[in-house]
Design an enzyme around this catalytic site. Structure first.
Site, PDB file in Angstrom:
ATOM      1  CG  ASP A 133     -32.160  40.838   5.802  1.00 53.65           C
ATOM      2  OD1 ASP A 133     -32.569  40.121   4.868  1.00 53.65           O
ATOM      3  OD2 ASP A 133     -32.806  41.030   6.846  1.00 53.65           O
ATOM      4  NE  ARG A 156     -35.526  41.533   8.034  1.00 58.41           N
ATOM      5  CZ  ARG A 156     -36.252  41.585   6.919  1.00 58.41           C
ATOM      6  NH1 ARG A 156     -37.050  42.616   6.687  1.00 58.41           N
ATOM      7  NH2 ARG A 156     -36.199  40.621   6.037  1.00 58.41           N
TER       8      ARG A 156
END
Length: 330
Positions: free
Chosen positions: A43, A186
């Protein structure tokens, strides 16, 4: 047919704020080649190991994508974001009284529940495809997306440090995670926050290992792409970390590149590289195909320290090329 363009694998330390595709674009300009790919997206907010293949090195990426990985991360308890990380602003906040009750024992218990094989629901804002369209694209278009849980393996999940600041609305937890490919760190942060009833998201994520490729091998992208490019990990060296290795002579290498089968007994395993690596327990016998316990096993074929092909060991012990690397011999 010869090819003078860069051929090999590069370990890059991806900077924060740059997408994985952005790294690929910069590597193309730095090395002066179009054929560049990466083995697993990071990311934009994340940093660390991004493994890239250049030239025929892109053919090895499929073997790199599925290996295990190591991350250092900071989980912030007390709030959540739409993306489960710091790429979006917090939109839900814990009750201050609930956050004040969170202690070390509670955090350790929540982390312990996520060790081992778990069924994890990936973050909705992810690259997983739903009916042919990326999940994050559907979310950004205003759709409600519910992804199915997937079995992943969290082989290690260790707490490094906890910083309590409930009076400021958060508790920060530094962790180290070893996990299988496809694990969303996450989502681990999200699930710990949910378990504790105080929400959670990532504020920092750094990948330090992809299989046998480590951060200490990583190259930092320069601001000036006119500086000389670094040496690549050779195709043979990279393949040794991913597959069992067998050795052939020049005549056998040419036969493989011409689509022929090298008979059992005419090739032998590189005993120094018999074990595939940390992510597999497959082995190749010390000579020929004697003792092979499964058919169609993929191996890396090397001749004079050059990668010839990825080949399969057939049931009769013959060696047949699947993916050609030594195109000069074709």
């Amino acid at each position: 047919m010869s090819d003078s363009s860069p051929q090999g694998v590069l370990v890059c330390d991806k900077p924060q704020g740059l997408s994985s595709h952005g790294v690929v674009s910069r590597i193309r300009r730095w090395f002066g080649t179009k054929k560049v790919g990466h083995a697993g997206t990071l990311d934009p907010m994340a940093t660390g190991v991004l493994v890239l293949g250049l030239g025929r090195g892109t053919k090895l990426l499929t073997y790199i994508t599925g290996v295990s990985k190591t991350y250092f991360a900071t989980i912030r308890l007390g709030s959540s974001t739409p993306t489960d990380d710091a790429d979006s602003e917090p939109d839900r906040f814990a009750d201050p009284a609930d956050l004040a009750r969170v202690d070390t024992a509670a955090i350790e218990a929540a982390v312990a529940k996520l060790r081992g094989p778990i069924d994890q629901v990936p973050s909705a804002v992810s690259a997983i495809k739903v009916d042919g369209k990326r999940s994050y694209a559907r979310v950004r278009a205003g759709e409600d997306v519910e992804l199915k849980a997937r079995r992943v393996e969290v082989s290690a999940f260790e707490i490094i440090d906890i910083r309590f600041a409930a009076e400021d609305g958060h508790v920060d937890v530094d962790v180290e995670v070893d996990c299988s490919s496809g694990t969303y760190v996450r989502a681990l942060a999200r699930d710990i926050g949910t378990d504790l009833g105080v929400f959670g998201h990532l504020t920092a994520l750094r990948r330090t290992r992809v299989g046998d490729f480590h951060i200490d091998q990583a190259v930092t992208l320069p601001e000036d792409l006119d500086v000389p490019s670094p040496a690549l990990i050779t195709l043979a060296e990279a393949a040794r970390t991913l597959l069992p290795v067998v050795t052939v002579d020049a005549e056998q290498a040419k036969a493989l590149m011409q689509g022929k089968t090298v008979a059992d007994g005419d090739w032998h395993a590189d005993t120094a590289d018999a074990a595939v690596g940390a992510d597999s327990d497959s082995t190749v016998p010390s000579a020929g195909a004697q003792g092979v316990d499964s058919a169609n096993r993929e191996v890396a074929v090397v001749c004079d320290d050059a990668l010839v092909s990825v080949a399969e060991v057939r049931r009769n012990g013959g060696l047949k090329s699947l993916t050609a690397f030594a195109i000069d011999l074709a």
